[in-house]
Design a protein around this motif. Structure first.
Motif, PDB file in Angstrom:
ATOM      1  N   LEU A  17       0.816  -1.213   0.000  1.00 31.90           N
ATOM      2  CA  LEU A  17       0.000   0.000   0.000  1.00 31.90           C
ATOM      3  C   LEU A  17       0.844   1.254   0.000  1.00 31.90           C
ATOM      4  CD1 LEU A  17      -2.732  -1.011   2.601  1.00 31.90           C
ATOM      5  CD2 LEU A  17      -2.966  -0.929   0.109  1.00 31.90           C
ATOM      6  N   THR A  18       2.021   1.181   0.583  1.00 30.42           N
ATOM      7  CA  THR A  18       2.831   2.382   0.747  1.00 30.42           C
ATOM      8  C   THR A  18       3.969   2.485  -0.246  1.00 30.42           C
ATOM      9  OG1 THR A  18       4.212   1.246   2.383  1.00 30.42           O
ATOM     10  CG2 THR A  18       2.336   2.484   3.214  1.00 30.42           C
ATOM     11  N   ALA A  19       4.328   1.404  -0.903  1.00 26.80           N
ATOM     12  CA  ALA A  19       5.474   1.432  -1.805  1.00 26.80           C
ATOM     13  C   ALA A  19       5.139   2.191  -3.079  1.00 26.80           C
ATOM     14  CB  ALA A  19       5.909   0.002  -2.151  1.00 26.80           C
ATOM     15  N   THR A  20       6.155   2.828  -3.647  1.00 26.20           N
ATOM     16  CA  THR A  20       6.002   3.499  -4.932  1.00 26.20           C
ATOM     17  C   THR A  20       6.912   2.832  -5.938  1.00 26.20           C
ATOM     18  OG1 THR A  20       7.707   5.079  -4.293  1.00 26.20           O
ATOM     19  CG2 THR A  20       5.422   5.734  -3.928  1.00 26.20           C
ATOM     20  N   PRO A  21       6.464   2.652  -7.190  1.00 24.96           N
ATOM     21  CA  PRO A  21       7.265   1.960  -8.176  1.00 24.96           C
ATOM     22  C   PRO A  21       8.554   2.710  -8.477  1.00 24.96           C
ATOM     23  CG  PRO A  21       4.974   2.265  -8.913  1.00 24.96           C
ATOM     24  CD  PRO A  21       5.172   3.100  -7.702  1.00 24.96           C
ATOM     25  N   ALA A  22       9.607   1.962  -8.752  1.00 24.27           N
ATOM     26  CA  ALA A  22      10.876   2.560  -9.136  1.00 24.27           C
ATOM     27  C   ALA A  22      11.217   2.101 -10.536  1.00 24.27           C
ATOM     28  CB  ALA A  22      11.980   2.141  -8.157  1.00 24.27           C
ATOM     29  N   SER A  23      11.401   3.040 -11.425  1.00 27.73           N
ATOM     30  CA  SER A  23      11.674   2.689 -12.804  1.00 27.73           C
ATOM     31  C   SER A  23      12.505   3.779 -13.435  1.00 27.73           C
ATOM     32  CB  SER A  23      10.368   2.516 -13.590  1.00 27.73           C
ATOM     33  OG  SER A  23      10.621   2.379 -14.970  1.00 27.73           O
ATOM     34  N   ALA A  24      13.322   3.377 -14.422  1.00 25.13           N
ATOM     35  CA  ALA A  24      14.140   4.355 -15.123  1.00 25.13           C
ATOM     36  C   ALA A  24      13.278   5.277 -15.962  1.00 25.13           C
ATOM     37  CB  ALA A  24      15.162   3.631 -16.001  1.00 25.13           C
ATOM     38  N   HIS A  25      12.084   4.812 -16.309  1.00 25.13           N
ATOM     39  CA  HIS A  25      11.191   5.612 -17.139  1.00 25.13           C
ATOM     40  C   HIS A  25       9.835   5.733 -16.468  1.00 25.13           C
ATOM     41  CE1 HIS A  25      13.918   6.060 -20.506  1.00 25.13           C
ATOM     42  NE2 HIS A  25      14.151   4.783 -20.481  1.00 25.13           N
ATOM     43  N   GLU A  26       9.842   6.418 -15.366  1.00 26.47           N
ATOM     44  CA  GLU A  26       8.581   6.650 -14.667  1.00 26.47           C
ATOM     45  C   GLU A  26       8.630   8.008 -13.992  1.00 26.47           C
ATOM     46  OE1 GLU A  26       5.949   4.396 -11.269  1.00 26.47           O
ATOM     47  OE2 GLU A  26       6.945   3.286 -12.842  1.00 26.47           O
ATOM     48  N   GLY A  27       7.564   8.778 -14.174  1.00 23.55           N
ATOM     49  CA  GLY A  27       7.541  10.120 -13.617  1.00 23.55           C
ATOM     50  C   GLY A  27       7.184  10.137 -12.146  1.00 23.55           C
ATOM     51  N   ASP A  28       7.056  11.331 -11.611  1.00 27.63           N
ATOM     52  CA  ASP A  28       6.657  11.518 -10.221  1.00 27.63           C
ATOM     53  C   ASP A  28       5.158  11.244 -10.115  1.00 27.63           C
ATOM     54  OD1 ASP A  28       5.896  12.555  -7.702  1.00 27.63           O
ATOM     55  OD2 ASP A  28       7.585  13.946  -7.731  1.00 27.63           O
ATOM     56  N   PRO A  29       4.732  10.262  -9.306  1.00 28.23           N
ATOM     57  CA  PRO A  29       3.306   9.924  -9.221  1.00 28.23           C
ATOM     58  C   PRO A  29       2.437  11.031  -8.647  1.00 28.23           C
ATOM     59  CG  PRO A  29       4.541   8.793  -7.510  1.00 28.23           C
ATOM     60  CD  PRO A  29       5.550   9.424  -8.414  1.00 28.23           C
ATOM     61  N   ASP A  30       3.044  12.047  -8.028  1.00 23.75           N
ATOM     62  CA  ASP A  30       2.277  13.141  -7.446  1.00 23.75           C
ATOM     63  C   ASP A  30       1.934  14.228  -8.468  1.00 23.75           C
ATOM     64  OD1 ASP A  30       2.235  12.033  -4.891  1.00 23.75           O
ATOM     65  OD2 ASP A  30       4.184  12.889  -4.399  1.00 23.75           O
ATOM     66  N   TYR A  31       2.562  14.158  -9.654  1.00 26.58           N
ATOM     67  CA  TYR A  31       2.366  15.200 -10.658  1.00 26.58           C
ATOM     68  C   TYR A  31       1.836  14.608 -11.968  1.00 26.58           C
ATOM     69  CZ  TYR A  31       5.135  18.314  -7.666  1.00 26.58           C
ATOM     70  OH  TYR A  31       5.595  19.068  -6.616  1.00 26.58           O
ATOM     71  N   GLU A  32       1.165  15.453 -12.727  1.00 30.13           N
ATOM     72  CA  GLU A  32       0.664  15.065 -14.043  1.00 30.13           C
ATOM     73  C   GLU A  32       0.834  16.241 -15.001  1.00 30.13           C
ATOM     74  OE1 GLU A  32      -3.386  13.138 -15.981  1.00 30.13           O
ATOM     75  OE2 GLU A  32      -3.557  14.515 -14.273  1.00 30.13           O
ATOM     76  N   SER A  33       1.486  15.981 -16.124  1.00 28.31           N
ATOM     77  CA  SER A  33       1.692  17.015 -17.124  1.00 28.31           C
ATOM     78  C   SER A  33       0.825  16.696 -18.329  1.00 28.31           C
ATOM     79  CB  SER A  33       3.175  17.071 -17.532  1.00 28.31           C
ATOM     80  OG  SER A  33       3.551  18.356 -17.934  1.00 28.31           O
ATOM     81  N   LEU A  34       0.041  17.683 -18.779  1.00 27.42           N
ATOM     82  CA  LEU A  34      -0.903  17.463 -19.876  1.00 27.42           C
ATOM     83  C   LEU A  34      -0.624  18.430 -21.010  1.00 27.42           C
ATOM     84  CD1 LEU A  34      -4.212  17.124 -17.794  1.00 27.42           C
ATOM     85  CD2 LEU A  34      -2.787  15.284 -18.708  1.00 27.42           C
ATOM     86  N   VAL A  35      -0.664  17.924 -22.243  1.00 29.39           N
ATOM     87  CA  VAL A  35      -0.500  18.761 -23.425  1.00 29.39           C
ATOM     88  C   VAL A  35      -1.824  19.463 -23.707  1.00 29.39           C
ATOM     89  CG1 VAL A  35      -0.027  18.780 -25.901  1.00 29.39           C
ATOM     90  CG2 VAL A  35       1.273  17.262 -24.400  1.00 29.39           C
ATOM     91  N   THR A  36      -1.774  20.776 -23.854  1.00 29.43           N
ATOM     92  CA  THR A  36      -2.975  21.547 -24.169  1.00 29.43           C
ATOM     93  C   THR A  36      -2.975  22.027 -25.617  1.00 29.43           C
ATOM     94  OG1 THR A  36      -1.912  23.578 -23.348  1.00 29.43           O
ATOM     95  CG2 THR A  36      -3.255  22.324 -21.796  1.00 29.43           C
ATOM     96  N   ASN A  37      -1.796  22.053 -26.232  1.00 34.31           N
ATOM     97  CA  ASN A  37      -1.680  22.478 -27.621  1.00 34.31           C
ATOM     98  C   ASN A  37      -0.487  21.770 -28.252  1.00 34.31           C
ATOM     99  OD1 ASN A  37      -1.649  23.955 -30.098  1.00 34.31           O
ATOM    100  ND2 ASN A  37      -0.190  25.396 -29.191  1.00 34.31           N
ATOM    101  N   SER A  38      -0.751  20.933 -29.258  1.00 29.76           N
ATOM    102  CA  SER A  38       0.318  20.171 -29.907  1.00 29.76           C
ATOM    103  C   SER A  38       1.039  20.957 -30.984  1.00 29.76           C
ATOM    104  CB  SER A  38      -0.252  18.882 -30.519  1.00 29.76           C
ATOM    105  OG  SER A  38      -0.762  18.034 -29.520  1.00 29.76           O
TER     106      SER A  38
END
Length: 218
Positions: A17-38
């Motif tokens: 329940l408390t562990a967070t995944p560790a990966s070379a290609h994984e972002g911060d689970p607390d943040y989300e970046s969204l594209v609004t204009n491509s």
């Protein structure tokens, strides 16, 4: 022995329940970046792994150049699928690490004539762009004031040119929000494991306490 097994099961549940995944290609689970204009039509852009990196595909029929942090040409995508990076751009080296924690070689000079190196042939380019994620160790002040609420951190822009015409990829970085703590379902799962472990201990103790009959002895 049974008690040890039950306790171990509870510990594993809590860890899950408390562990967070560790990966070379994984972002911060607390943040989300969204594209609004491509950007221009035919330029396909998306954020991978929440806020980790950008993926750009060139379907414009023109040469697309992505600018680095000092406005220098960093990468270019050709209509035939070739993708090249500029070995003289500091971004080429800074973008190798999600935190930009690298030694930039002396060859890197944003003012120098570009030196291009082909890295892909499928028209697809993905890279850690530090403009799209939070780079500080401490969370933003407004997030620290109320970490439970989803809230905007900032708007970001990645400048590009298409056939020499300036354009931009735009987006927004969000704090996901903690939602007030651990989800109810997690507590339910933990409760089931604890109750199951206690029940197992009770059953085994009753069996051990039961007197042995002659038939059982034979």
């Amino acid at each position: 022995m049974v008690r040890v097994i039950a306790v171990a099961a509870v510990a594993l549940c809590v860890a899950a329940l408390t562990a967070t995944p560790a990966s070379a290609h994984e972002g911060d689970p607390d943040y989300e970046s969204l594209v609004t204009n491509s950007g221009p039509k035919g330029l396909e852009v998306r954020v991978l792994s929440g806020d980790d990196r950008l993926e750009v595909r060139n379907q414009t029929g023109e040469i697309v150049v992505i600018e680095g942090y000092d406005g220098e040409p960093y990468a270019r995508l050709f209509p035939d699928g070739r993708v090249q990076v500029n070995e003289r751009s500091p971004a080429t080296y800074l973008n190798e690490d999600p935190r930009g924690d690298v030694d930039v070689p002396a060859i890197a000079d944003a003012e120098a004539q570009p030196r291009w190196r082909t890295v892909e042939g499928n028209g697809r380019f993905e890279f850690h762009d530090h403009r799209i994620h939070w780079m500080n160790d401490a969370d933003p002040p407004k997030v620290r004031e109320d970490p439970s609420a989803r809230q905007k951190v900032y708007d970001w822009t990645v400048p590009v040119t298409v056939a020499g015409t300036p354009a931009a990829i735009d987006g927004t970085l969000w704090w996901r929000g903690t939602g007030g703590g651990t989800p109810t379902a997690a507590f339910v799962l933990l409760g089931i494991v604890i109750v199951g472990g206690i029940a197992l201990i009770v059953v085994v103790r009753r069996r051990r306490a039961r007197p042995t009959t002659k038939a059982e002895a034979w």
